[in-house]
Design an enzyme around this catalytic site. Structure first.
Site, PDB file in Angstrom:
ATOM      1  N   HIS A 128      -4.165   8.003   5.292  1.00 48.97           N
ATOM      2  CA  HIS A 128      -4.277   6.640   4.759  1.00 48.97           C
ATOM      3  C   HIS A 128      -5.680   6.116   5.057  1.00 48.97           C
ATOM      4  O   HIS A 128      -6.302   5.520   4.190  1.00 48.97           O
ATOM      5  CB  HIS A 128      -3.200   5.758   5.380  1.00 48.97           C
ATOM      6  CG  HIS A 128      -3.086   4.415   4.748  1.00 48.97           C
ATOM      7  ND1 HIS A 128      -2.836   4.249   3.414  1.00 48.97           N
ATOM      8  CD2 HIS A 128      -3.199   3.159   5.263  1.00 48.97           C
ATOM      9  CE1 HIS A 128      -2.788   2.950   3.121  1.00 48.97           C
ATOM     10  NE2 HIS A 128      -3.012   2.264   4.233  1.00 48.97           N
TER      11      HIS A 128
ATOM     12  N   CYS B 182       0.795  -1.227   0.000  1.00 49.77           N
ATOM     13  CA  CYS B 182       0.000   0.000   0.000  1.00 49.77           C
ATOM     14  C   CYS B 182       0.831   1.282   0.000  1.00 49.77           C
ATOM     15  O   CYS B 182       0.265   2.376  -0.109  1.00 49.77           O
ATOM     16  CB  CYS B 182      -0.968  -0.013   1.182  1.00 49.77           C
ATOM     17  SG  CYS B 182      -1.842  -1.572   1.322  1.00 49.77           S
TER      18      CYS B 182
ATOM     19  N   HIS C  58     -10.036   1.079  -0.877  1.00 50.77           N
ATOM     20  CA  HIS C  58      -8.591   0.958  -0.689  1.00 50.77           C
ATOM     21  C   HIS C  58      -7.990   0.459  -1.995  1.00 50.77           C
ATOM     22  O   HIS C  58      -8.325  -0.625  -2.468  1.00 50.77           O
ATOM     23  CB  HIS C  58      -8.295  -0.024   0.450  1.00 50.77           C
ATOM     24  CG  HIS C  58      -6.886   0.023   0.933  1.00 50.77           C
ATOM     25  ND1 HIS C  58      -5.807   0.266   0.110  1.00 50.77           N
ATOM     26  CD2 HIS C  58      -6.355  -0.141   2.178  1.00 50.77           C
ATOM     27  CE1 HIS C  58      -4.697   0.248   0.814  1.00 50.77           C
ATOM     28  NE2 HIS C  58      -4.999   0.001   2.071  1.00 50.77           N
TER      29      HIS C  58
END
Lengths: 378, 261
Positions: free
Chosen positions: A270, A136, A307
């Protein structure tokens, strides 16, 4: 002191569509793009929802569209000796197709480096090709590496990118890890947050030396004045509860740019909507900004895009860039209830006008890896 | 070398795992299952970091390879295609970040960590990445790691496709791992440049290490018997022409080979 680094072009594609208008209409309007997954059968799984573009597009084609948009905007559609740095774990769909359907020419696309090589060849990008695979933070790490190449004079212009398209293997893995939200909504920082939802995403940014851009007559969209990369030294999958590595990364970015806490007008967090991430991220920001954190708007645009895994850093970089260009803060969607462990200003009421000079975009990943990138108005 | 990029890196420790018959003695790593990728990586990393202890808050890690942890990827995919439930343990090790997180916890490393997939010339790219990372104020040394697993059915097919399109990287003969710990300043073995292969004398070194071929050769060059003041040219046959040779200068006695080098 290195060379000044600016952004001169971008391309972006999420479940909201391709290009900046789609991001403005979707992400900045706080519209969540989640819907039942139709790309594969979700009946074996607990979860069933994600933010996907229509159909089952090819990963290479979605990425290529963003590269084309970014190079055109930057006036570099002719390619050249530009490095291509990609955040991507490979096309997992190709791995699945191998084991389900047998060998084919597409099997090679399961190799991360091949994705970068294929795209770079297609657009005549003749510099080095590197594929970041650190999950990520992969595309944020690619942008940071690009900054280093430009700032140090090793390259004049670098094309940085990230791509992830939802496929069953990753969906099933996160589902087995009980990480997927079951209420069809991603609620970052909200007391009733239940986990993450995945999404399709790709973004490409062209960064270059300010002097080179000026000589070309290109108008910079923003400057990149600081960045940080740091680790938690805590756990293979959980974030440090105090946001230790995240705080180190933010402090590094601020130090590099010579900016104090008062200089930050917006933080794109995030914000995965998991219990552990969101409180850790809040604690990390508190550790850096102290009481000043109360005055810094923070939002998670994953609440609208899902995400995006390896594409998160690049897509959220572009969203932060648009915030800076438009002087609008994208909201955190899906928020319902304050959580004492998440006590910042999460822009929950909808898009908010702001007078922005500097914005910060944050990402974190398995293994406790953290990135921070600071963008400034040109 | 006719064209070269100057570097200023000192190698302070190396470790390899290159046994052609596999690694039956490799210690298990708590929390990691099925794949040798993670224990191999930890083994070589641990040996380097133990041989040359330093400030973990100023240590960076860069991991490279081509295919990544193909055993975990393929097992996950095969189970899914067979209709079996996903294994949460495989989820935990689904990316190489996880084992780097384990490493960082064990050694207190809070510096930057990155993972790269490169289709050729991994040694040069990792050295150039280390050179960039060492330009930052926060980092004093960089642990470079290369891990590649022997081909399975799926990666074997991918390697053949890559070869058909002119790729220079083949599969390793066995699972292989290598680590080099580098920093700035003077030391027993210095890496002084990367350049083109025109002046390379003699036959290329033997292969069999896949994408990490150049890194293994580099490690062997560092532990070789170069006399002080001499240089060694290390060939990476997987690299593009302009990065095919790494120049080592031996300033002092060779590095300790360690038990597996």
């Amino acid at each position: 002191m290195g060379r000044e680094v600016v952004v001169t072009g971008f391309g972006v594609h999420t479940a909201h569509g391709r290009g900046a208008p789609a991001v403005r209409d979707g992400v900045f309007a706080g519209k969540a793009a989640f819907a039942p997954v139709t790309r594969f059968d979700t009946s074996p799984y607990r979860g069933s929802v994600a933010a996907t573009v229509p159909g089952d597009p090819e990963l290479l084609e979605v990425l290529a569209g963003c590269v084309e948009d970014a190079l055109t905007m930057a006036g570099r559609a002719d390619g050249g000796d530009m490095p291509f740095l990609l955040g991507c774990l490979g096309d997992f769909g190709a791995i699945t197709r191998f084991w389900r359907d047998g060998p084919s020419a597409d099997t090679v696309n399961g190799t991360p480096a091949v994705v970068a090589d294929t795209i770079a060849d297609r657009f005549s990008l003749r510099g080095k090709r590197l594929t970041y695979t650190n999950a990520c933070v992969a595309s944020a790490a690619a942008i940071i590496h690009g900054w280093q190449l430009v700032s140090s004079g090793r390259a004049d212009t670098v094309v940085c990118a990230g791509v992830y398209l939802l496929e069953e293997a990753t969906f099933g893995q996160f589902d087995s890890g009980l990480a997927i939200s079951l209420d069809s909504t991603l609620r970052p920082f909200s007391a009733d947050r239940r986990g993450m939802l995945l999404g399709d995403g790709a973004a490409v940014v062209v960064i270059e030396s300010a002097d080179v851009a000026r000589r070309r007559g290109s108008t910079p969209l923003a400057r990149i004045t600081g960045w940080g990369l740091a680790s938690d030294a805590y756990h293979i999958a959980k974030p440090h509860p105090d946001g230790k590595g995240l705080a180190l990364a933010v402090e590094q970015a601020l130090r590099m740019s010579g900016t104090g806490p008062e200089g930050i007008g917006y933080v794109n967090a995030h914000g995965t909507g998991t219990r552990l991430n969101d409180s850790a991220e809040t604690n990390g920001l508190r550790a850096v900004f102290g009481a000043s954190a109360d005055a810094i708007p923070v939002s998670s645009t994953k609440s609208t895009t899902g995400h995006l895994m390896a594409a998160s850093g690049a897509v959220e970089f572009v969203i932060s860039l648009l915030a800076l260009m438009d002087n609008v803060l994208p909201p955190t969607a899906g928020y319902t209830t304050p959580d004492p462990a998440c006590d910042l200003d999460y822009v929950t009421e909808g898009p908010r006008a702001a007078d922005l000079r500097r914005v910060l975009t944050l990402n974190a990943a398995f293994g406790g890896m953290n990135t921070a990138i600071l963008l400034e108005s040109p | 070398m006719t064209t070269r990029q100057s570097l200023s890196l000192t190698v302070v420790a190396v470790a390899t795992r290159t046994e052609p018959d596999g690694h039956p003695d490799i210690p298990r790593l708590p929390g990691f299952v099925e794949s040798t990728f993670n224990p191999l990586l930890f083994d070589v990393a641990q040996r380097c970091l133990t041989a040359a202890p330093g400030d973990p808050s100023r240590t960076a890690v860069v991991l490279g390879g081509l295919m990544g942890d193909s055993t975990t990827f393929d097992l996950t995919s095969q189970r899914m295609v067979a209709g079996q439930v996903h294994n949460p343990l495989l989820f935990m090790q689904a990316t190489s970040n996880s084992v780097l997180g384990y490493l960082s916890r064990e050694f207190g490393i809070t510096g930057p960590m990155s993972c790269l997939s490169v289709s050729g010339g991994l040694a040069g790219e990792l050295l150039l990445a280390a050179d960039l990372v060492l330009d930052t104020a926060e980092v004093d040394r960089v642990l470079l790691l290369g891990v590649e697993l022997a081909a399975n059915e799926r990666t074997g097919h991918a390697y053949r496709l890559l070869a058909d399109s002119g790729g220079q990287v083949g599969p390793p003969v066995a699972d292989v791992a290598v680590a080099l710990l580098v920093e700035r300043g003077a030391g027993p073995v210095e890496i002084t440049s990367i350049g083109a292969a025109e002046d390379l004398g003699g036959a290329p070194a033997p292969g069999g290490y896949g994408s990490v071929q150049g890194l293994v050769h580099l490690a062997l060059g560092c532990t070789g018997s170069g006399a002080p003041g001499t240089t060694t040219l290390v060939h990476d046959p997987t690299a593009p022409a302009e990065q095919a040779v790494v120049e080592l200068t031996h300033r002092d006695a060779a590095l300790d080979k360690g038990p597996e080098a």
